[in-house]
Design an enzyme around this catalytic site. Structure first.
Site, PDB file in Angstrom:
ATOM      1  CD  GLU A  47      -2.148   1.925   0.584  1.00 16.76           C
ATOM      2  OE1 GLU A  47      -1.779   2.821   1.053  1.00 16.76           O
ATOM      3  OE2 GLU A  47      -3.036   2.232  -0.595  1.00 16.76           O
ATOM      4  CB  SER A  48       1.960   3.587  -2.859  1.00 19.77           C
ATOM      5  OG  SER A  48       0.561   4.167  -2.787  1.00 19.77           O
ATOM      6  CB  CYS A  78       3.350  -2.759  -7.298  1.00 20.68           C
ATOM      7  SG  CYS A  78       1.276  -2.749  -7.424  1.00 20.68           S
ATOM      8  NE  ARG A 104      -3.252   5.937  -4.883  1.00 17.87           N
ATOM      9  CZ  ARG A 104      -2.885   5.227  -3.770  1.00 17.87           C
ATOM     10  NH1 ARG A 104      -1.956   5.391  -3.335  1.00 17.87           N
ATOM     11  NH2 ARG A 104      -4.066   4.623  -3.158  1.00 17.87           N
ATOM     12  CB  ILE A 133      -1.675  -7.554  -7.495  1.00 18.99           C
ATOM     13  CG1 ILE A 133      -1.549  -9.074  -7.902  1.00 18.99           C
ATOM     14  CG2 ILE A 133      -2.913  -7.886  -6.217  1.00 18.99           C
ATOM     15  CD1 ILE A 133      -0.929  -9.932  -7.020  1.00 18.99           C
ATOM     16  NE  ARG A 134      -6.191  -2.219  -4.244  1.00 21.92           N
ATOM     17  CZ  ARG A 134      -5.774  -1.833  -3.168  1.00 21.92           C
ATOM     18  NH1 ARG A 134      -5.616  -2.529  -2.203  1.00 21.92           N
ATOM     19  NH2 ARG A 134      -6.050  -0.445  -3.081  1.00 21.92           N
ATOM     20  CG  HIS A 170       3.601  -7.742  -7.805  1.00 20.40           C
ATOM     21  ND1 HIS A 170       3.876  -7.403  -6.857  1.00 20.40           N
ATOM     22  CD2 HIS A 170       2.433  -7.084  -8.257  1.00 20.40           C
ATOM     23  CE1 HIS A 170       3.054  -6.360  -6.107  1.00 20.40           C
ATOM     24  NE2 HIS A 170       2.059  -6.210  -7.190  1.00 20.40           N
ATOM     25  CD  GLU A 172       6.911  -9.003  -6.143  1.00 21.10           C
ATOM     26  OE1 GLU A 172       6.045  -8.428  -5.467  1.00 21.10           O
ATOM     27  OE2 GLU A 172       7.486  -8.713  -6.942  1.00 21.10           O
TER      28      GLU A 172
END
Length: 204
Positions: A47-48, A78, A104, A133-134, A170, A172
């Protein structure tokens, strides 16, 4: 080689696991002094806004800026991409170092998450599995920014500016380690002997 992973919130453990699979020593970074001696830094997804507020609270916002300004490689995925951007389309704590504007949650909510194969020339001929993802997207790039990957419609989803690298997806969360290797190649080209341990006073 020793790589730090910002461990305030988000998917930092997955990055650490990917780096360990490549035989790289890692450090969980939660305080400015933990940047000392690192050869590179990864800012993970999450969550940025929460990561940004915690970075401000613990003095990491300015420390990471100084770290990057010294030429040390920094990679944001992200939320990390949002934090490194100069413009996220809303008021929130940003590092503001990379000459990109991002949007975003550009592809919808969690239920709208998707995976697609990406053509990334820097990684070779085989497509790379992009997990979104989002995810944010890059709306525009400025001077000095190279688009590393884009969706079929031309939307940029990965970019590089000098010692900074960002992805909307992502790596990872996949078994494909090529993007982490790409970041490590950025670290390796910086050479040894320019580590932060010799300039630790600049990080405090």
């Amino acid at each position: 080689m020793k790589i730090g992973v910002l461990a305030l919130q988000g998917a930092f453990r997955e990055h650490i696991e990917a780096l360990h699979r490549l035989g790289v020593e890692t450090v969980e970074v939660r305080l400015p002094e933990q940047l000392e001696g690192l050869d590179g830094l990864i800012i993970p997804g999450g969550e940025s806004t929460a990561i940004g507020k915690l970075a401000v609270k613990y003095g990491l916002q300015e420390a990471i800026r100084r770290y990057a300004e010294m030429g040390k490689p920094v990679y944001g995925t992200c939320a990390g991409m949002i934090l490194l951007s100069k413009d996220a389309g809303r008021e929130q704590p940003l590092l503001g170092m990379m000459n990109v504007k991002v949007e975003r949650n550009a592809f919808g909510r969690q239920l709208d998450s998707f995976e697609t194969e990406l053509d990334i020339p820097a990684l070779g001929k085989e497509p790379f599995p992009g997990i979104f993802i989002r995810a944010p997207k890059i709306e525009s790039v400025g001077d000095g920014v190279e688009v590393v990957a884009a969706l079929p419609d031309g939307t940029p989803v990965a970019a590089r500016q000098e010692n900074m690298l960002v992805t909307a997806f992502h790596p990872e969360l996949t078994d494909d380690l090529r993007f982490h290797k790409y970041f490590l190649s950025m670290v390796d080209t910086r050479g040894e002997g320019s580590g932060v341990r010799d300039q630790s006073v600049m990080l405090r």
